[in-house]
Design an enzyme around this catalytic site. Structure first.
Site, PDB file in Angstrom:
ATOM      1  N   GLU A  42      47.746 -29.459  77.418  1.00 30.08           N
ATOM      2  CA  GLU A  42      47.561 -29.352  78.867  1.00 30.08           C
ATOM      3  C   GLU A  42      48.011 -30.624  79.585  1.00 30.08           C
ATOM      4  O   GLU A  42      47.316 -31.165  80.434  1.00 30.08           O
ATOM      5  CB  GLU A  42      46.101 -29.016  79.200  1.00 30.08           C
ATOM      6  N   ARG A  48      49.401 -17.734  72.266  1.00 26.99           N
ATOM      7  CA  ARG A  48      48.606 -18.962  72.396  1.00 26.99           C
ATOM      8  C   ARG A  48      47.506 -19.037  71.332  1.00 26.99           C
ATOM      9  O   ARG A  48      47.181 -20.121  70.843  1.00 26.99           O
ATOM     10  CB  ARG A  48      47.992 -19.021  73.799  1.00 26.99           C
ATOM     11  N   ASP A  92      39.959 -19.992  74.070  1.00 27.45           N
ATOM     12  CA  ASP A  92      39.203 -20.995  74.818  1.00 27.45           C
ATOM     13  C   ASP A  92      37.740 -20.599  74.657  1.00 27.45           C
ATOM     14  O   ASP A  92      37.412 -19.893  73.735  1.00 27.45           O
ATOM     15  CB  ASP A  92      39.657 -21.031  76.287  1.00 27.45           C
ATOM     16  N   GLU A  97      31.570 -22.426  82.018  1.00 29.69           N
ATOM     17  CA  GLU A  97      32.850 -22.301  82.708  1.00 29.69           C
ATOM     18  C   GLU A  97      33.285 -20.842  82.831  1.00 29.69           C
ATOM     19  O   GLU A  97      33.803 -20.427  83.858  1.00 29.69           O
ATOM     20  CB  GLU A  97      33.917 -23.103  81.932  1.00 29.69           C
TER      21      GLU A  97
HETATM   22  C1  GCV Z   1      38.906 -30.522  79.882  1.00 31.46           C
HETATM   23  C2  GCV Z   1      40.090 -25.419  79.382  1.00 31.46           C
HETATM   24  C3  GCV Z   1      39.377 -25.882  80.629  1.00 31.46           C
HETATM   25  C4  GCV Z   1      39.788 -27.288  81.017  1.00 31.46           C
HETATM   26  C5  GCV Z   1      39.507 -28.208  79.820  1.00 31.46           C
HETATM   27  C6  GCV Z   1      40.286 -27.691  78.626  1.00 31.46           C
HETATM   28  C7  GCV Z   1      39.990 -28.500  77.380  1.00 31.46           C
HETATM   29  O1  GCV Z   1      41.436 -25.259  79.623  1.00 31.46           O
HETATM   30  O2  GCV Z   1      39.618 -24.983  81.676  1.00 31.46           O
HETATM   31  O3  GCV Z   1      39.046 -27.676  82.148  1.00 31.46           O
HETATM   32  O4  GCV Z   1      39.873 -29.530  80.117  1.00 31.46           O
HETATM   33  O5  GCV Z   1      39.892 -26.363  78.371  1.00 31.46           O
HETATM   34  O6  GCV Z   1      39.121 -28.084  76.648  1.00 31.46           O
HETATM   35  O7  GCV Z   1      40.637 -29.512  77.168  1.00 31.46           O
END
Ligand code: GCV
Length: 723
Positions: free
Chosen positions: A311, A356, A385, A413
């Site tokens: 990311e 992914r 995720d 989240e």
């Molecule tokens: C800290 C997901 C979340 C992000 C987070 C990422 C990660 O994509 O939406 O906010 O970033 O995971 O775990 O690194």
């Protein structure tokens, strides 16, 4: 009775009525599960011959913390002042310590030498003719953990007459990950701002830091990563390291080490180097010097957590090096001081067209055996995720030569933020008890995590914290249970989430059976309800773009394909689901052969993962005999009905607890019902449009048109910051 006397009697009766309404005392949730309110008389009776005196040292800061916790707890629960003593003078004494801190414990020959550093015994004994309870560790920290356990027995109304308990943590590093930025924002945080007041540190040590440490120690958490994995380099500058050292000082008596998330390119940003290449000698020297500097300030510093090449974060691949090259370089800098590297496996790339869900395994599996001894690979519970439900991550069981740490997300989240009542214990338990089949049946994820499957002694479990400056710490009273269950499972990943929920309810609210049973049942069903109204039958990632609030299965606005909901569900006129079988992305092949065969076969795939592994026609017959389409609608509707039922259950419980917490939970459940209905209706409207099918009979149509749901926008969602 004359008028004067009558007035006095009336006043007296009013006073008694007020006193009897004890549970209605105002509470704000700050005390968490360490409330220590006076026990009901029938419970206090159980302990009337106990806790007559406390024999405990205070030579070290951990001993002092243990002593003050026991005094606070026992005095509060039993409503009397427990006297301190040096010797046992009567029945009911409590003796606490280690053979080194207590001559009495040394005399009792409890075989504490066979205990681990953090282990403890709690035993009913007779000392000098008096019945007593001994809480003993080999080290001070074991005695502190034992004291919290002992208090828990009283808080939950357990008998303590004949105790013979022995507890050791099964996992070595039990760590919270704070996704906190230095500017006070918390990424994916729904409980206010960061509790770290960087501006006032190091001089102002907010008493809240001590309460944070108490809460964590009470459930065995022994580490905290203070800053976000999306890290800046500033945390490694001397000014900030001094602040970090101040926090470490506060946490030390409670057995909690601090760790930092680091930015891989820090040698360039704050070190003036031209590269962050892990094989460059200057870069290596920079990290060695940085580690030396940190340990000079914080001798028990835990180590680094790293998000690299994920990311948009920098990492070793920027220099055509591997994750092992990057992790080992940092590990070598920390090794002389006993520190570890927790290197995250949450990697996927916008330029990689591969599914992914497969990318982390593809990158890390070939590196098994290439990491140095003080590196752990931190793996999210699922391959995509932290979705409401995913199968377990295929790396578990696939890297036998490498210690793998679990990463759970305690903050919600993807599960309704602060207001939805979703107890995550069943999710955590489902993952930990999943069978990887790595060495045949019984090779559970829990055994990978506690090291027993492959004989690793360096083990760990991390949880992304849900803690903020809200008075109740976690954004709602029930979110505290998710912090609690994480700690308890990190201590012992084989515990039952129901047993933990019951403990928590008793400590946090009430021991009244009429309250405990329905609340525990409600908690235990809450995660499945959320899966049903959000993403049933193996669907996932249907939430709003970027901020992740609310439903948006239609969304294709994100710049990256695998950030878009449409990437995950593939719904059209013919069917729905992501084909991960051998004829699709072949993600099934990343699991052990027996599981791969099972997931590859639609008939053998558990229906809760159906649309995760298969693209399925709408008229496919489910095990219930219904078509997939009917079953999908029935799950979405069931999710909303479950929340209605939870509201009904809660409405019956008014008066069992204080009005403040009762009303907030009631209001949050109303929000949850509204949002569950929104999730259900928006998803039904969208999938109906995709399938072109009429709603099965008996199901209400969505309240609004699909256009309406698609038009909603939420610019100011909490917990969302662009990085
Ligand atoms: C800290 C997901 C979340 C992000 C987070 C990422 C990660 O994509 O939406 O906010 O970033 O995971 O775990 O690194």
């Amino acid at each position: 009775m004359n008028a004067f006397l009558r007035a006095w009697v009336t006043l007296f009766l009013m006073l008694i009525t007020l006193l009897c309404a004890a549970p209605t005392r105002a509470e704000d949730g700050y005390d968490l599960w360490l409330r220590y309110r006076l026990l009901a008389p029938e419970q206090a009776k159980l302990y009337q011959d106990h806790a007559s005196e406390l024999i405990i040292g205070h030579a070290t800061s951990t001993q002092s913390a243990t002593r003050s916790e026991l005094q606070r707890g026992l005095n509060g629960l039993l409503g009397r002042d427990i006297s301190l003593s040096d010797t046992v003078t009567r029945d009911g004494a409590i003796i606490v310590g280690t053979p080194a801190s207590s001559a009495l414990i040394a005399r009792l020959s409890l075989n504490t030498q066979s205990l681990g550093n953090e282990s403890y015994l709690i035993r009913s004994v007779v000392v000098d003719g008096h019945a007593a309870t001994v809480i003993a560790g080999r080290e001070d920290i074991g005695a502190l953990y034992g004291a919290f356990h002992f208090l828990r027995l009283l808080q939950t109304g357990r008998p303590i007459d004949h105790l013979d308990l022995h507890e050791s943590p099964r996992v070595k590093l039990r760590v919270l990950n704070h996704w906190d930025y230095l500017n006070g924002q918390v990424e994916r945080g729904y409980a206010g701002a960061s509790i770290w007041d960087w501006w006032k540190l190091p001089d102002w040590r907010d008493p809240r830091y001590t309460d944070y440490a108490r809460a964590n120690a009470s459930i065995g958490i022994n580490g905290t990563v203070l800053d976000n994995v999306n890290a800046g380099a500033t945390i490694l500058t001397p000014v900030y390291l001094e602040k970090v050292a101040a926090l470490a000082d506060v946490f030390r008596p409670y057995g909690i080490r601090v760790y930092l998330s680091i930015r891989f390119s820090a040698p360039m940003e704050i070190g003036g180097l031209k590269t962050a290449d892990p094989l460059d000698p200057q870069v290596q020297a920079w990290w060695r010097a940085k580690a030396d500097e940190i340990y000079k300030r914080i001798p028990d510093f835990g180590g680094f957590l790293v998000k690299a090449n994920s990311e948009g974060q920098p990492g070793p691949e920027d220099y055509k090096r591997t994750h092992a090259d990057g992790a080992n370089m940092l590990a070598d800098a920390l090794a002389p001081h006993g520190g570890v590297v927790m290197w995250r496996a949450f990697v996927y790339s916008q330029t990689n067209p591969e599914d992914r869900a497969k990318q982390a395994y593809d990158e890390f599996k070939p590196l098994d055996g290439r990491f140095h001894a003080n590196v752990l690979i931190q793996v999210k519970n699922g391959p995509v995720d932290f979705q409401p439900r995913e199968p377990f991550h295929p790396l578990f069981g696939a890297m036998p030569k490498t210690p793998l740490m679990m990463e759970f997300e305690i903050t919600k989240e993807y599960l309704g933020f602060a207001t939805h009542l979703v107890y995550l214990g069943p999710l955590f338990e489902e993952v930990l008890s999943a069978d990887t089949m790595a060495h045949g049946k019984g090779s559970t994820v829990a055994k990978v995590i506690d090291g027993s499957l492959e004989g690793h002694t360096l083990t760990g479990m991390a949880g992304v914290a849900n803690i903020g400056t809200d008075r109740n710490w976690s954004g709602s009273d029930f979110n505290q249970a998710n912090w609690y269950v994480f700690g308890r499972l990190a201590w012992n990943p084989t515990l039952s989430s129901r047993v933990i929920a019951e403990e928590w309810v008793r400590m946090t609210f009430s021991n009244n059976e009429a309250f405990v049973k329905p609340v525990v049942d409600m908690m235990m069903g809450s995660r499945e309800a959320a899966v049903d109204y959000m993403t049933p039958l193996g669907l996932l990632h249907l939430m709003g773009p970027g901020h992740h609030y609310g439903p948006a299965p239609w969304d294709a606005s994100e710049s990256q394909a695998d950030w878009r909901p449409v990437y995950y569900h593939h719904a059209d006129r013919l069917g729905i689901g992501f084909d991960r079988t051998r004829t699709g992305s072949d993600a099934v092949a990343q699991y052990a052969p027996a599981l791969a065969a099972q997931f590859n076969d639609i008939k053998q795939t558990p229906e809760q993962y159906l649309l995760y592994f298969h693209h399925v026609p709408w008229d496919y017959r489910m095990r219930s005999g219904q078509t997939l389409w009917s079953e999908l609608i029935s799950h979405y509707t069931q999710g909303v009905d479950d929340i209605k039922q939870m509201r009904e259950t809660w409405s019956q419980l008014e008066g069992y607890i204080d009005a403040e917490r009762y009303h907030q939970v009631a209001t949050f459940l109303a929000i949850q019902e509204k949002e569950a209905q929104w999730w259900r209706d928006a998803c039904v409207a969208y999938f109906q449009n995709a399938s072109g099918l009429p709603l099965p009979t008996g199901y209400a149509p969505p309240a609004h048109s699909l256009n309406y749901y698609e038009s909603l926008s939420f610019p100011y969602v909490p917990g969302f910051s662009s990085w």
